[in-house]
Design a protein around this motif. Structure first.
Motif, PDB file in Angstrom:
ATOM      1  N   SER A 269      38.655  15.080  11.490  1.00  0.00           N
ATOM      2  CA  SER A 269      39.528  13.950  11.802  1.00  0.00           C
ATOM      3  C   SER A 269      40.356  14.291  13.021  1.00  0.00           C
ATOM      4  CB  SER A 269      40.450  13.633  10.616  1.00  0.00           C
ATOM      5  OG  SER A 269      41.329  14.722  10.379  1.00  0.00           O
ATOM      6  N   LEU A 270      40.994  13.276  13.558  1.00  0.00           N
ATOM      7  CA  LEU A 270      41.888  13.501  14.697  1.00  0.00           C
ATOM      8  C   LEU A 270      43.056  14.375  14.282  1.00  0.00           C
ATOM      9  CD1 LEU A 270      42.659  12.855  17.611  1.00  0.00           C
ATOM     10  CD2 LEU A 270      43.817  10.800  16.776  1.00  0.00           C
ATOM     11  N   PHE A 271      43.602  14.123  13.115  1.00  0.00           N
ATOM     12  CA  PHE A 271      44.706  14.946  12.615  1.00  0.00           C
ATOM     13  C   PHE A 271      44.264  16.400  12.440  1.00  0.00           C
ATOM     14  CE2 PHE A 271      47.033  16.700   8.919  1.00  0.00           C
ATOM     15  CZ  PHE A 271      48.315  16.707   9.453  1.00  0.00           C
ATOM     16  N   GLY A 272      43.069  16.606  11.868  1.00  0.00           N
ATOM     17  CA  GLY A 272      42.572  17.961  11.687  1.00  0.00           C
ATOM     18  C   GLY A 272      42.310  18.662  13.003  1.00  0.00           C
ATOM     19  N   THR A 273      41.912  17.913  14.034  1.00  0.00           N
ATOM     20  CA  THR A 273      41.663  18.503  15.344  1.00  0.00           C
ATOM     21  C   THR A 273      42.955  18.967  15.999  1.00  0.00           C
ATOM     22  OG1 THR A 273      39.692  17.144  15.665  1.00  0.00           O
ATOM     23  CG2 THR A 273      40.707  18.054  17.635  1.00  0.00           C
ATOM     24  N   LEU A 274      43.999  18.168  15.865  1.00  0.00           N
ATOM     25  CA  LEU A 274      45.264  18.484  16.535  1.00  0.00           C
ATOM     26  C   LEU A 274      46.172  19.379  15.708  1.00  0.00           C
ATOM     27  CD1 LEU A 274      46.145  14.940  17.947  1.00  0.00           C
ATOM     28  CD2 LEU A 274      45.070  16.832  19.156  1.00  0.00           C
ATOM     29  N   ASP A 275      45.946  19.465  14.407  1.00  0.00           N
ATOM     30  CA  ASP A 275      46.885  20.140  13.522  1.00  0.00           C
ATOM     31  C   ASP A 275      46.709  21.664  13.558  1.00  0.00           C
ATOM     32  OD1 ASP A 275      48.761  20.732  11.599  1.00  0.00           O
ATOM     33  OD2 ASP A 275      47.394  20.391   9.923  1.00  0.00           O
ATOM     34  N   THR A 276      47.534  22.314  14.352  1.00  0.00           N
ATOM     35  CA  THR A 276      47.680  23.775  14.291  1.00  0.00           C
ATOM     36  C   THR A 276      49.146  24.108  14.048  1.00  0.00           C
ATOM     37  OG1 THR A 276      47.875  23.868  16.706  1.00  0.00           O
ATOM     38  CG2 THR A 276      45.696  24.228  15.772  1.00  0.00           C
ATOM     39  N   THR A 277      49.824  23.227  13.317  1.00  0.00           N
ATOM     40  CA  THR A 277      51.250  23.403  13.080  1.00  0.00           C
ATOM     41  C   THR A 277      51.509  24.653  12.251  1.00  0.00           C
ATOM     42  OG1 THR A 277      51.058  21.918  11.166  1.00  0.00           O
ATOM     43  CG2 THR A 277      51.805  20.970  13.241  1.00  0.00           C
ATOM     44  N   ARG A 278      52.688  25.212  12.438  1.00  0.00           N
ATOM     45  CA  ARG A 278      53.090  26.425  11.724  1.00  0.00           C
ATOM     46  C   ARG A 278      54.154  26.157  10.658  1.00  0.00           C
ATOM     47  NH1 ARG A 278      49.586  27.439  15.188  1.00  0.00           N
ATOM     48  NH2 ARG A 278      49.301  29.475  16.187  1.00  0.00           N
ATOM     49  N   THR A 279      54.752  24.976  10.664  1.00  0.00           N
ATOM     50  CA  THR A 279      55.833  24.678   9.732  1.00  0.00           C
ATOM     51  C   THR A 279      55.486  23.461   8.891  1.00  0.00           C
ATOM     52  OG1 THR A 279      57.022  23.221  11.269  1.00  0.00           O
ATOM     53  CG2 THR A 279      57.519  25.565  11.399  1.00  0.00           C
ATOM     54  N   THR A 280      56.102  23.395   7.716  1.00  0.00           N
ATOM     55  CA  THR A 280      55.896  22.248   6.835  1.00  0.00           C
ATOM     56  C   THR A 280      56.448  20.972   7.460  1.00  0.00           C
ATOM     57  OG1 THR A 280      56.085  23.716   4.920  1.00  0.00           O
ATOM     58  CG2 THR A 280      56.313  21.361   4.515  1.00  0.00           C
ATOM     59  N   LEU A 281      57.631  21.066   8.047  1.00  0.00           N
ATOM     60  CA  LEU A 281      58.220  19.901   8.692  1.00  0.00           C
ATOM     61  C   LEU A 281      57.388  19.468   9.890  1.00  0.00           C
ATOM     62  CD1 LEU A 281      62.049  20.743   8.620  1.00  0.00           C
ATOM     63  CD2 LEU A 281      60.823  19.116   7.194  1.00  0.00           C
ATOM     64  N   GLY A 282      56.830  20.416  10.614  1.00  0.00           N
ATOM     65  CA  GLY A 282      56.005  20.083  11.767  1.00  0.00           C
ATOM     66  C   GLY A 282      54.744  19.350  11.364  1.00  0.00           C
ATOM     67  N   ARG A 283      54.118  19.771  10.280  1.00  0.00           N
ATOM     68  CA  ARG A 283      52.901  19.097   9.815  1.00  0.00           C
ATOM     69  C   ARG A 283      53.206  17.661   9.390  1.00  0.00           C
ATOM     70  NH1 ARG A 283      47.799  20.403   7.798  1.00  0.00           N
ATOM     71  NH2 ARG A 283      47.049  19.030   6.133  1.00  0.00           N
TER      72      ARG A 283
END
Length: 869
Positions: free
Chosen positions: A223-237
């Motif tokens: 998904s687009l979210f899965g492609t962009l999601d390399t967040t390190r924090t819960t709030l960031g995700r």
């Protein structure tokens, strides 16, 4: 009244989101959008709500696996909601320094009611003043006084949260005890609206089930979210998900994010950005930690997370100074203003100097370091030396015990029970008259544990040491929490900014990894993409062929829009005419659907991030509607075609000139003539809106619409493009795309590029005047595609033959194929008889019966003599 107001609580960031009262459509489009974007776990609705509204919400929650509850109307009264809101500590409590400190030197009992109220005001604040202060501050968050439905929704929401809190708290504090950091106005006019069908069709989010059938967990798929999601924090995700669900419509906000991503993708800043992103990994969900501190439920891991936050924010602040050309970047300025490193260092030092991490890890509870509290140190010293004391006590007691009664004894200490004298259990005590108790001893349990005068003396002089140590440590940790909580607002604000930084660093990583470029955002109503790519499709193929697109909003019938762009690298010409409707045709499986989807995905990505294109000049899109994917379910009392109609109906009712509509082969779910008529009707209706025509990208195989003049390319303001293919003989050489002869020994090659005609260069061609038809492909090449994908050749040839006969209205030839020669001769004779009978003029009066018989014999083709026989 046709109006709706709602509120929801996000436990991750402890915020209440409020949608002020607004008009709802008859089909509850706004409600569907909110349900799809919020995905609530529990849904509360008034018992007096519209029945259709209740059914809709109930079905939605059943499909998502949430809980649906109907509450009494009294829970939704605005007065009750207002009282609950005004009772929130967020609104009623002033900053601590503005309250009068209590007089600790005068704690005598109050002499009268006035003195009692005065002391209460000094310690807790004036209740009347608090309520007045809350009513004033409430206007800082949302205009709730003018939104009774929203106010009632907040009241019902807070009541539910109070009930849930009471289940897990022995001493609930009511509304004041709720962890609410703020109230946020959910302004839908400031964010792009994308409904569930569009999110699913475009694969913005894609949940995959766990591999084990025994697990209900899901993970993010392709998904687009899965492609962009390399967040390190819960709030960031969570924030990244929000940005993709509701992209901003503010050019100022979008450009600020683009400036940050551009800064992080500079070659000299890439390593620094990676280090900054790794520092964010140490920042846990600090707002949840602060909430635990407020209620006194902080665990060891919470204190550790708070210390890690102070350390990693300091490291993050140091790295900010190393960024090149970052002085004017908005997120950098926010971080510099928000990260109060001196205050955070004070918090970290205070926690480190108070908590003994090694002992806490060993005992699995929060322990206090030595030399913090003298009383605690004395108790711990006494507890550590209790073994030697007990040994001496046991030596003193042993001479008083007869040798035949016990051969040994121990003096032990049990928390909560105190000091006990233990002797071994004798066999005769197990089977005889029971345990023999010595004078002055008190039997305690069947392991021969008894109280004696000596152990009672120990209880009196030493007390219950271990609980007293724990109690004192809890008091110290509570004092530590009280010292940390004044910094809670600064820490929470820093966490919010770090979450934003986390998302922007994700965009920077994706831009470097997938070669994304910065789009040029403008106030114009345009989508102009050069060499655009599908962000998901390009990850699944070896080579992806990029394509261009140019389309304008508000350029319907009679509203051609001249667009001038000063950037020569985005426009080949300074002044260009464009259309609002683009129709893409071509062979089956040639990439038309991907072409549609990549345009919408690039637009969604552009409003917070960089895009997969060589260049892009984009205006703001307020809504995206799709008719691409039909999500069928046994829970829906609708056919597939009805679902398609609902999607198109939603677009027609809600689209504006700045909206984007994608129609992928709309009308294919019913009879070809009906489907073609519906498709042509929708396109013409949108064009008739003129300057209010949305941007429309459509694909179709209804080629008769263009050949019969229902959609005349020369007269309607429509841009036509087609996806190019090459037909080749296996022996070598190419075949004309429009040929419809035999297909044995032929192959088809998909070029996956949009163009004018076979062999043209891979660019879009803006259609003006008589050249419009040149952008069309009037063949779907279904037979060739069928053979390519494994359908036997004799079936394909038969299908092609039938198609050719149908195209020239030679259907009788198909009926004649199964008739033998004798049947054919008989049918010809019968046809001749019918023809002669029809030619008989009954108005003529035959002279006699014989003449009539002769005429009838002639019609039947028989001799008169034989007919007489």
């Amino acid at each position: 009244s046709g109006r709706i107001g709602c509120a929801y609580y996000n436990p991750v960031n402890s915020l209440i989101y409020v949608l002020e009262d607004t008009q709802e459509s008859a089909r509850f489009d706004l409600t569907k959008t909110i349900l799809n974007q919020v995905s609530p776990d529990v849904f509360l609705v008034s018992s007096k709500a519209d029945d259709r509204f209740i059914d809709l919400c109930s079905d939605s929650m059943a499909a998502s696996g949430g809980f649906f509850r109907i509450r009494p109307q009294k829970d939704f009264r605005p007065e009750r909601g207002r009282n609950n809101v005004l009772s929130l500590g967020l609104l009623s409590d002033l900053p601590e320094e503005t309250l009068d400190p209590p007089d600790l030197d005068n704690l005598a009992e109050p002499k009268n009611a006035y003195e009692f109220m005065q002391r209460r005001r000094n310690t807790e604040g004036n209740p009347t003043l608090k309520r007045w202060n809350a009513s004033v501050r409430m206007c800082n968050f949302a205009t709730l006084d003018m939104s009774p439905f929203a106010l009632g929704s907040i009241g019902a929401l807070l009541d539910y949260l109070i009930r849930e809190q009471a289940l897990g708290d022995l001493e609930p504090e009511g509304v004041r005890g709720l962890d609410v950091r703020g109230i946020v106005n959910l302004a839908l006019d400031k964010a792009m609206q994308i409904n569930a069908d569009a999110l699913s069709s475009l694969q913005v989010f894609e949940s995959e089930s766990h591999a084990s059938i025994h697990s209900t967990k899901t993970k993010e798929g392709l998904s687009l979210f899965g492609t962009l999601d390399t967040t390190r924090t819960t709030l960031g995700r969570g924030l990244l998900r929000t940005w993709l669900l509701r992209p901003s419509l503010s050019l100022e906000v979008i450009n600020a994010r683009h400036d940050a991503v551009e800064c992080f993708t500079r070659p000299e800043n890439i390593d620094i950005a990676n280090v900054m992103h790794s520092q964010l990994r140490g920042i846990n969900n600090v707002p949840r930690v602060l909430a635990a501190l407020r209620v006194g439920k902080a665990r060891l891991v919470d204190w550790q997370g708070l210390v890690k936050f102070t350390f990693h924010t300091a490291m993050l602040r140091d790295k900010l100074g190393e960024l090149s050309m970052a002085r004017d970047v908005d997120i950098v300025k926010k971080l510099i203003a928000t990260l109060d490193i001196a205050a955070f260092r004070e918090v970290g030092t205070l926690i480190n100097e108070t908590i003994d991490w090694e002992e806490s890890t060993l005992l699995q509870r929060v322990c206090v370091r030595p030399h913090i509290d003298e009383e605690l140190d004395n108790r711990k010293h006494m507890y550590d030396g209790v073994d030697a004391v007990l040994s001496k006590v046991a030596e003193g007691i042993s001479p008083t015990v007869p040798q035949d009664y016990a051969t040994s004894l121990n003096v032990v200490y049990f928390p909560q029970l105190g000091f006990l004298v233990c002797i071994p259990m004798l066999e005769e005590w197990r089977s005889g008259d029971g345990i023999e108790v010595l004078d002055g001893w008190t039997f305690q349990c069947d392991v021969s544990v008894s109280y004696a005068d000596h152990s009672q003396d120990l209880d009196k002089h030493l007390g219950d040491l271990y609980p007293s140590i724990i109690d004192r440590e809890l008091e110290i940790i509570h004092e530590l929490a009280e010292s940390v909580l004044p910094f809670a607002e600064a820490i929470s604000g820093a966490c919010d900014i770090c979450a934003e930084l986390d998302c922007l660093l994700c965009f920077g990583e994706a831009a470097n990894l997938y070669n994304y470029r910065r789009p040029q955002m403008s106030k114009g109503n345009v989508i102009n993409i050069k060499q655009g790519r599908h962000p998901l499709q390009e990850q699944t193929v070896d080579t992806f062929v990029p394509n261009d697109i140019l389309i304008f909003g508000g350029a319907g019938a009679g509203s051609y829009q001249a667009v001038h762009d000063e950037d020569d690298h985005l426009m080949d010409e300074g002044n260009m005419l464009g259309n609002s409707v683009l129709i893409c045709t071509g062979a089956n499986a040639c990439g038309k659907s991907v072409y549609l989807k990549q345009t919408a995905l690039i637009q969604i990505m552009a409003q917070p991030s960089f895009v997969p294109a060589e260049s892009a000049s984009l205006g703001i899109v307020d809504k995206i509607f799709t008719r691409i994917q039909t999500r069928e379910s046994v829970s829906k009392v609708q056919s597939a075609f009805m679902i398609d109609l609902n999607q198109v109906s939603l677009a027609l009712r809600n689209a504006t000139a700045r909206s984007l509509i994608l129609l992928d082969e709309f009308g294919k779910g019913t009879a070809a003539t009906d489907g073609a008529g519906l498709f042509a009707g929708v396109v013409k209706h949108l064009l008739a809106r003129g300057s209010e025509c949305p941007k429309v990208i459509a694909t179709t195989h209804f080629h008769e619409l263009f050949s019969t003049g229902l959609l005349e390319p020369q007269k309607l303001p429509i841009t036509f493009v087609h996806m190019e293919v090459i037909f080749a003989k296996r022996s070598g050489g190419t075949i004309d795309e429009s040929s419809s002869g035999a297909i044995n020994g032929e192959s088809i090659t998909y070029l996956y590029r949009s163009g004018q005609s076979p062999g043209a260069r891979a660019t879009l061609w803006l259609i003006v005047g008589d050249r419009a038809v040149n952008g069309l492909s009037l063949e779907s090449h279904a037979a060739r595609c069928a053979q390519l994908f494994g359908i036997p050749s004799h079936i394909v040839q038969r299908a092609q033959y039938v198609t050719e006969l149908l195209s020239v209205n030679e259907l009788p030839k198909l009926l004649d194929e199964a008739i033998s020669e004798e049947e054919q001769l008989e049918m010809n004779l019968a046809s001749a008889v019918c023809q002669r009978f029809l030619e008989w003029d009954f108005r003529l009066q035959e002279a006699s019966l014989g003449e009539v018989k002769a005429r009838l014999a002639q019609v039947l083709g028989r001799d008169m003599d034989r007919s007489d026989e």
